[in-house]
Scaffold this motif. Sequence first.
Motif, PDB file in Angstrom:
ATOM      1  N   TRP A  32       0.815  -1.208   0.000  1.00 37.18           N
ATOM      2  CA  TRP A  32       0.000   0.000   0.000  1.00 37.18           C
ATOM      3  C   TRP A  32       0.851   1.261   0.000  1.00 37.18           C
ATOM      4  O   TRP A  32       0.483   2.264  -0.625  1.00 37.18           O
ATOM      5  CB  TRP A  32      -0.980  -0.001   1.164  1.00 37.18           C
ATOM      6  N   ILE A  55       1.935   1.824  -3.551  1.00 38.66           N
ATOM      7  CA  ILE A  55       0.811   2.326  -4.353  1.00 38.66           C
ATOM      8  C   ILE A  55       0.560   3.800  -4.055  1.00 38.66           C
ATOM      9  O   ILE A  55       0.395   4.615  -4.976  1.00 38.66           O
ATOM     10  CB  ILE A  55      -0.453   1.475  -4.093  1.00 38.66           C
ATOM     11  N   LEU A  56       0.539   4.163  -2.770  1.00 35.12           N
ATOM     12  CA  LEU A  56       0.323   5.567  -2.405  1.00 35.12           C
ATOM     13  C   LEU A  56       1.441   6.467  -2.902  1.00 35.12           C
ATOM     14  O   LEU A  56       1.191   7.598  -3.347  1.00 35.12           O
ATOM     15  CB  LEU A  56       0.177   5.691  -0.890  1.00 35.12           C
ATOM     16  N   ILE A 106       0.860   7.005  -6.644  1.00 35.13           N
ATOM     17  CA  ILE A 106      -0.259   7.921  -6.881  1.00 35.13           C
ATOM     18  C   ILE A 106       0.144   9.355  -6.542  1.00 35.13           C
ATOM     19  O   ILE A 106      -0.167  10.296  -7.283  1.00 35.13           O
ATOM     20  CB  ILE A 106      -1.496   7.483  -6.070  1.00 35.13           C
ATOM     21  N   TRP A 145       2.246  10.802  -9.266  1.00 31.85           N
ATOM     22  CA  TRP A 145       1.425  11.198 -10.413  1.00 31.85           C
ATOM     23  C   TRP A 145       0.725  12.527 -10.137  1.00 31.85           C
ATOM     24  O   TRP A 145       0.636  13.370 -11.030  1.00 31.85           O
ATOM     25  CB  TRP A 145       0.382  10.150 -10.746  1.00 31.85           C
ATOM     26  N   LEU A 146       0.228  12.697  -8.923  1.00 32.73           N
ATOM     27  CA  LEU A 146      -0.440  13.948  -8.589  1.00 32.73           C
ATOM     28  C   LEU A 146       0.538  15.123  -8.627  1.00 32.73           C
ATOM     29  O   LEU A 146       0.170  16.227  -9.027  1.00 32.73           O
ATOM     30  CB  LEU A 146      -1.104  13.839  -7.217  1.00 32.73           C
TER      31      LEU A 146
END
Length: 101
Positions: free
Chosen positions: A18, A21-22, A25, A28-29
């Motif tokens: 996790w 994954i975070l 993300i 990407w942000l």
Amino acid sequence: MGYAIVWLVNTVLSLMTWAIILSAILSWLFAFDVINNRNRFVAQLAMFLDAVTGPILAPFRRVIPPLGGIDISPVVAILTLQFLGILFNRMSAPFLIGVFG
């Protein structure tokens, strides 16, 4: 005791998955300028995730080159963590449960 060790290992592997994954993300942000790191909370969260996932992703980033600006090392790292989890549950977990109960 054996069940607790198995639970702990599986939980750590899940939390690492996790975190990767975070981290992906969040990157990407940052890349698409949805959020910026001038916000103190966001900057601290990014630093924490980089500190946690950096040692796991670094060996993969050394071996796997970026493909057209896309870093696939998080995907390979998650697949490796999943493989290690399955390997642990099939090979070591029955032994630990048998010995420690």
